[in-house]
Design a protein around this motif. Structure first.
Motif, PDB file in Angstrom:
ATOM      1  N   ARG A 144      40.732  24.195  28.026  1.00 11.70           N
ATOM      2  CA  ARG A 144      39.495  24.562  27.322  1.00 11.70           C
ATOM      3  C   ARG A 144      39.097  26.002  27.610  1.00 11.70           C
ATOM      4  NH1 ARG A 144      35.671  21.322  29.382  1.00 11.70           N
ATOM      5  NH2 ARG A 144      36.984  19.489  29.687  1.00 11.70           N
ATOM      6  N   ALA A 145      39.413  26.470  28.802  1.00  7.89           N
ATOM      7  CA  ALA A 145      39.113  27.873  29.158  1.00  7.89           C
ATOM      8  C   ALA A 145      40.182  28.811  28.586  1.00  7.89           C
ATOM      9  CB  ALA A 145      39.022  28.005  30.679  1.00  7.89           C
ATOM     10  N   GLY A 146      41.038  28.276  27.704  1.00  7.10           N
ATOM     11  CA  GLY A 146      42.040  29.127  27.043  1.00  7.10           C
ATOM     12  C   GLY A 146      43.289  29.355  27.870  1.00  7.10           C
ATOM     13  N   GLY A 147      43.535  28.479  28.827  1.00  3.29           N
ATOM     14  CA  GLY A 147      44.693  28.659  29.716  1.00  3.29           C
ATOM     15  C   GLY A 147      45.965  28.062  29.145  1.00  3.29           C
ATOM     16  N   GLY A 148      46.980  28.052  29.974  1.00  4.90           N
ATOM     17  CA  GLY A 148      48.258  27.467  29.574  1.00  4.90           C
ATOM     18  C   GLY A 148      49.082  28.427  28.738  1.00  4.90           C
ATOM     19  N   ILE A 149      50.165  27.885  28.209  1.00  2.00           N
ATOM     20  CA  ILE A 149      51.134  28.707  27.490  1.00  2.00           C
ATOM     21  C   ILE A 149      50.488  29.401  26.281  1.00  2.00           C
ATOM     22  CG2 ILE A 149      52.043  26.863  26.002  1.00  2.00           C
ATOM     23  CD1 ILE A 149      54.850  27.873  26.751  1.00  2.00           C
ATOM     24  N   VAL A 150      49.486  28.742  25.646  1.00  2.00           N
ATOM     25  CA  VAL A 150      48.870  29.369  24.452  1.00  2.00           C
ATOM     26  C   VAL A 150      48.135  30.659  24.815  1.00  2.00           C
ATOM     27  CG1 VAL A 150      48.643  27.284  23.045  1.00  2.00           C
ATOM     28  CG2 VAL A 150      46.790  27.939  24.597  1.00  2.00           C
ATOM     29  N   SER A 151      47.682  30.774  26.055  1.00  2.00           N
ATOM     30  CA  SER A 151      47.007  32.021  26.439  1.00  2.00           C
ATOM     31  C   SER A 151      48.028  33.156  26.510  1.00  2.00           C
ATOM     32  CB  SER A 151      46.263  31.865  27.773  1.00  2.00           C
ATOM     33  OG  SER A 151      47.163  31.806  28.848  1.00  2.00           O
ATOM     34  N   THR A 152      49.232  32.851  26.973  1.00  2.00           N
ATOM     35  CA  THR A 152      50.273  33.885  26.987  1.00  2.00           C
ATOM     36  C   THR A 152      50.705  34.222  25.571  1.00  2.00           C
ATOM     37  OG1 THR A 152      51.024  33.126  29.157  1.00  2.00           O
ATOM     38  CG2 THR A 152      52.569  34.464  27.885  1.00  2.00           C
ATOM     39  N   VAL A 153      50.731  33.218  24.690  1.00  2.00           N
ATOM     40  CA  VAL A 153      51.083  33.471  23.285  1.00  2.00           C
ATOM     41  C   VAL A 153      50.030  34.391  22.651  1.00  2.00           C
ATOM     42  CG1 VAL A 153      51.385  32.414  21.008  1.00  2.00           C
ATOM     43  CG2 VAL A 153      52.381  31.328  23.040  1.00  2.00           C
TER      44      VAL A 153
END
Ligand code: DI6
Ligand code: FE
Length: 411
Positions: A97-106
């Motif tokens: 929810r805080a925009g983390g994970g692989i999608v934040s790197t994308v």
């Protein structure tokens, strides 16, 4: 008769990584001509050379320049904040929810210009070069649309012009589902197969194609579609296989004559046997195993029994292996996976070269191979995997050119 060469390296021991026992040659001499190894062997048996330059290696050990055959070095941003949140007790959902994970790197990679991406990646590669790296594989996989995947591959190619390293590029469009394709996984795989693979191949930007076969990524049949697209484009394949669960990824990779199957924590004996029959290299990635605190060990004994070549790599990436040290990866390969120091060094040289289709060109010190070399201040080769943070590199050659040689000549 005298043999004209460019450079004679003497007062050294050589771990040629060709033959048993490190392929060791004590009190060796090494002749370089036109960027390649012209002769290597015991100094006492060397022919008479006429060399433009003689280099005294000070009694150290020379190994092939290190080959990191699995990295995701090109990306923007980092995930340190997420790491910190996790260690302060945040859940996966809170991080997402805080925009983390692989999608934040994308998101960060898409927002970065090619120049910004090159700058960020170049700094990371420099750390590896400082540790004796001379060949690196670099994957795309944080763009997840045609333009951004190609942008990543262009940056990977440019890294090879900016640094004295060989870069091998791999299209990993099937790394994660692009956020705009939520709920339409097969459509995204179609985009990979129908546009990314052919366009990357036509532009000469990809040397191979990879996919992430996992319950949280792409299914075996989706990965097969990607492999078929690669075959149509004339590109070899490799696979992120059996990292978190056994989906039969190793056997799938072998069935498609993959150059390598990587991770392999959950691979079973049948998968190992299939790899052996196909000549597929096992690439073990202890950095991700360590950082994710995995418990399931890759089947090292089965790989040995079946004679599957074992490569080791950093898997350098912001999410699961923020590791920029090949030597530490070698140490982890020994401590976590119980590889021997010799296997660890073979994993970063001769077997890594095989995983990249570069056998005979890099990864061994043999006549005809590129003179990509690392000279280490060590008493014996086992020290390379033994010490943590020791910085033992004394000199490095890329295609016969020693780092800093031009500067030395001016001074
Ligand atoms: N395996 C992994 O562990 C990573 N990618 C992959 O194929 C994770 C990459 C990331 O989280 O950025
Ligand atoms: Fe990876």
């Amino acid at each position: 008769m005298e043999h004209r060469i460019d450079q004679l390296i003497e007062h050294c021991h050589v771990a040629s990584m060709s033959g048993p026992g490190y392929g060791a040659i004590e009190d060796a001499a090494l002749a370089v001509r036109a960027g390649t190894i012209a002769w290597v062997g015991p100094r006492a048996q060397a022919p008479r050379f006429c060399a433009d330059e003689v280099f005294d290696a000070g009694g150290g050990w020379i190994t092939p320049g290190l080959v990191d055959c699995h990295t995701h070095l090109v990306y923007a941003g980092d995930r340190a904040h997420e790491f910190e949140m996790r260690l302060n007790g945040a859940t996966y959902e809170e991080i997402a929810r805080a925009g983390g994970g692989i999608v934040s790197t994308v998101a960060a990679t898409r927002a970065a210009s090619q120049a910004e991406l090159l700058e960020a990646s170049s700094g990371r590669l420099a750390r590896m070069v400082d540790e004796g790296l001379t060949t690196v594989e670099v994957k795309s996989g944080y763009g997840l649309d045609v333009d951004n995947e190609l942008k990543m591959l262009r940056v990977a190619r440019e890294l090879g012009h900016r640094h004295a390293v060989r870069t091998v590029t791999t299209l990993l469009g099937a790394h994660a589902l692009a956020p705009e394709y939520a709920g339409r996984q097969d459509d995204y795989v179609s985009l990979v197969c129908e546009r990314m693979v052919p366009e990357a191949a036509a532009a000469g930007l990809a040397d191979a194609v990879d996919a992430f076969c996992e319950t949280i990524a792409f299914s075996p049949s989706q990965c097969e579609r990607v492999f078929e697209a690669a075959r149509r484009a004339g590109l070899p394949v490799k696979l992120h296989a059996d990292q978190l669960s056994n989906l039969g990824g190793a056997a799938l990779a072998a069935h498609h004559r993959a150059r390598s199957a990587d991770h392999l924590e959950y691979t079973d004996e049948a998968g190992v046997a299939a790899m052996a029959a196909a000549g597929t290299v096992a690439v073990l990635l202890p950095g991700a195993f360590y950082f994710l605190r995995e418990k399931q060990l890759p089947p090292v004994d089965a790989l040995r029994r079946h004679g599957v070549p074992i490569a080791l790599a950093t898997d350098s990436n912001p999410g699961s292996s923020p590791l920029l040290s090949p030597l530490l990866a070698m140490n982890m390969g020994c401590t976590l996976f119980r590889l021997t120091p010799q296997e660890a060094l073979a994993g970063f040289t001769v077997h890594a070269a095989r995983a990249l289709g570069l056998t005979g060109q890099v990864g061994t010190i043999t006549a005809g191979a590129w003179a990509d070399l690392a000279l280490w201040d060590v008493e014996r080769p086992a020290e390379l995997a033994y010490a943590m943070g020791a910085a033992p590199l004394h000199a490095r050659w890329f295609a016969g050119v020693r780092d800093g040689a031009a500067q030395d000549a001016r001074n």
